[in-house]
Design an enzyme around this catalytic site. Structure first.
Site, PDB file in Angstrom:
ATOM      1  N   LEU A 193      -8.873  28.970  27.382  1.00  0.00           N
ATOM      2  CA  LEU A 193      -7.869  29.026  26.306  1.00  0.00           C
ATOM      3  C   LEU A 193      -7.038  30.302  26.387  1.00  0.00           C
ATOM      4  O   LEU A 193      -5.826  30.277  26.166  1.00  0.00           O
ATOM      5  CB  LEU A 193      -8.540  28.920  24.941  1.00  0.00           C
ATOM      6  CG  LEU A 193      -9.244  27.591  24.662  1.00  0.00           C
ATOM      7  CD1 LEU A 193      -9.686  27.520  23.211  1.00  0.00           C
ATOM      8  CD2 LEU A 193      -8.348  26.397  24.980  1.00  0.00           C
ATOM      9  N   HIS A 450      -3.608  46.623  -0.307  1.00  0.00           N
ATOM     10  CA  HIS A 450      -2.566  45.591  -0.378  1.00  0.00           C
ATOM     11  C   HIS A 450      -1.251  46.169   0.126  1.00  0.00           C
ATOM     12  O   HIS A 450      -0.922  47.307  -0.208  1.00  0.00           O
ATOM     13  CB  HIS A 450      -2.386  45.139  -1.824  1.00  0.00           C
ATOM     14  CG  HIS A 450      -1.260  44.163  -2.003  1.00  0.00           C
ATOM     15  ND1 HIS A 450      -1.368  42.840  -1.618  1.00  0.00           N
ATOM     16  CD2 HIS A 450       0.005  44.332  -2.476  1.00  0.00           C
ATOM     17  CE1 HIS A 450      -0.220  42.233  -1.874  1.00  0.00           C
ATOM     18  NE2 HIS A 450       0.631  43.114  -2.390  1.00  0.00           N
TER      19      HIS A 450
END
Ligand code: NAD
Length: 471
Positions: A193, A450
């Site tokens: 992959l 955040h």
């Protein structure tokens, strides 16, 4: 002249061997490390993890320049591909890191011996070890203890005629001189992959043939199925549940033969990548003479402290059981030499992360949902998608999710699987949490900055208890 004596000789300078050598030197042992290749660092640094990551990064840039950057308002009228420059940069990254290991050896006074190491005979104080250089010159050293860290080699597949060029392994796929028109990858594992997606992004048609009805065996099935969908959307073509029985080359054309149910089929292509696994590399080591026991799969059998059945002989990394991962080998190398010197040394096998460096990345640690079911362990599951995360939106990388599995009664985190941007970095938080025996509540209550991708991990942990905020 008597042979030079060391307290510890390590055979193999891959991540298991070179890291063990440095740690042993830090602990005060006189150490030598024997390596047959001119460059230190093993498969990982020379022809594995590092060059493939360099190409993954470059091919991602190319792919983005082809169109995705336009979504950011960055318009490139004609992005071209300079494959030779891409390969040169990759070689530069590899060169700098392998030389870095040589520098670390010098700094730590690890003696580097170049050649093929072999156990010759047991002596009263340890072992006689032969070192055969590439030009055939033979030397000998003696050691109190020997640590075998010789790694692994590609597992061949019957009928697949490797020619070191058009039908090759990851080593060839890291240096194709031009972009293949059609690359057939045998095996939808990690190598298939990662390298399949490199060449697909650079413009090749890529067909992945996989024996099992799914990709990435061992990975949590829900995350693997999601990853397959995302990779297929990018253009990788999968044929699952097929068995490759042969590959041969005629001129510039390769023919791959495989069976699908009762049918035998053929595919024509210009390159074939064989990636059906790796096996321990122990050739020429003299293990039989030394009487070292192997397990049923040809791996060196060791006890919990990496000691073989023969006194003074130890082994770590891909030559012993367990996942064939550079960081697993490093942990084992360190634990092995620390135990030799201090009497303590430990690897937490429940918290070894595994990463597939596709785009987006796929990462996991601990148990999959299937493993928990099979073991009859009661669990609760929390998932959270990247599409609901501000940073992922800003990155324009919203495919995937974080999945956390925790014990239904104790809430202890038992496993995590992630498909998403920087999954390989995000999984570290969960691995550390697991190493400390954390609960999903612990992760959910820890303040995560955040806007960061790490908030997806926090939200998935909160989701275990049905209290994710942004879903
Ligand atoms: P793998 O074990 O990850 O995958 C091999 C795949 O080939 C499996 O899915 C298997 O079912 C399939 N297969 C086997 N026989 C087949 C056949 N006849 N026809 C079709 N499919 C067949 O092996 P790999 O990708 O070669 O990687 C080798 C090792 O190197 C692995 O242990 C891997 O963990 C390690 N590695 C790790 C990383 C990483 O951590 N990012 C990168 C590269 C390699």
């Amino acid at each position: 002249m008597s042979a030079q004596h060391f307290e510890l000789v390590i055979i193999g300078a891959g991540p298991g061997g070179y890291v063990a050598a440095i740690r042993a030197a830090q602990l005060g042992l006189q150490v030598a490390c024997i390596e047959k290749e001119a460059a230190l660092g093993g498969t990982c640094l020379r022809v594995g993890c590092i060059p493939s990551k360099a190409l993954l990064e470059s091919s991602e840039h190319y792919h983005k320049a082809q169109g995705e950057l336009a979504r950011h308002g960055v318009v490139i009228s004609q992005a071209g591909l300079d494959l030779a420059q891409m390969m040169k940069r990759k070689d530069g990254v590899v060169g700098a890191l392998t030389q870095g290991v040589a520098g670390l050896f010098k700094k730590n006074k690890v003696v580097r011996l170049q050649g093929l190491g072999a156990l010759l005979a047991k002596t009263e104080s340890g072992w006689r070890i032969g070192v055969t250089a590439a030009d055939g010159t033979q030397t000998e050293v003696t050691a109190g203890k020997v640590l075998i860290a010789t790694g692994s080699e590609v597992t061949p597949l019957r009928g697949v005629e490797l020619d070191g060029d058009r039908i090759g392994t990851s080593t060839e796929a890291l240096k194709y001189p031009s972009v293949p028109q059609h690359l057939v990858v045998i095996g939808a594992g990690v190598i298939g992959l990662e390298l399949g997606s490199v060449w697909q992004r650079l413009g090749a048609k890529v067909t992945v043939l996989e024996y099992l009805p799914r990709i990435l065996p061992g990975l949590d099935a829900e995350i693997a199925a999601l990853a397959q969908k995302v990779l297929a959307k990018q253009g990788l073509q999968f044929q699952l549940g097929v068995q490759v029985t042969g590959a041969r080359v005629t001129g510039e054309t390769c023919t791959v033969t495989y069976t699908s149910g009762e049918e035998t089929k053929e595919l024509s292509c210009d390159r074939v990548l064989l990636a059906v696994g790796r096996r321990p590399f122990t050739q020429g080591l003299g293990l039989e003479n030394a009487g070292v026991a192997l397990d049923s799969r040809g791996r060196i059998a060791v006890d919990g402290h990496f000691a073989t059945n023969v006194a003074g002989l130890y082994a770590v990394g891909d030559v012993i059981a367990g996942p064939m991962l550079a960081h697993k080998a490093e942990e084992e190398g360190i634990a092995c030499v620390e135990h030799m010197v201090t009497g303590w040394g430990h690897v937490d096998y429940d918290a070894i992360p595994g990463i597939v460096y596709t785009d987006p990345e796929i990462a996991s640690v601990g148990k999959s949902e299937e493993e928990l079911k099979a073991a009859g362990i009661p669990y609760r599951k929390g998932t959270f998608p990247f599409i609901a995360n501000g940073r992922a939106r800003a990155l324009n990388s919203t495919d995937g999710m974080v999945k956390i599995l925790a014990h239904a009664e104790t809430d202890r985190v038992l496993g995590c699987a992630i498909l998403g941007p920087r999954a390989g970095d995000l999984i570290a938080e969960v691995a550390v949490a697991m190493a400390f025996g954390a609960s999903s509540e612990d992760i959910g209550r820890a303040c995560h900055a955040h806007p960061t991708l790490a908030e997806v991990v926090k939200e998935a942990a909160l989701a275990v208890d049905g209290r994710a905020i942004h879903m």
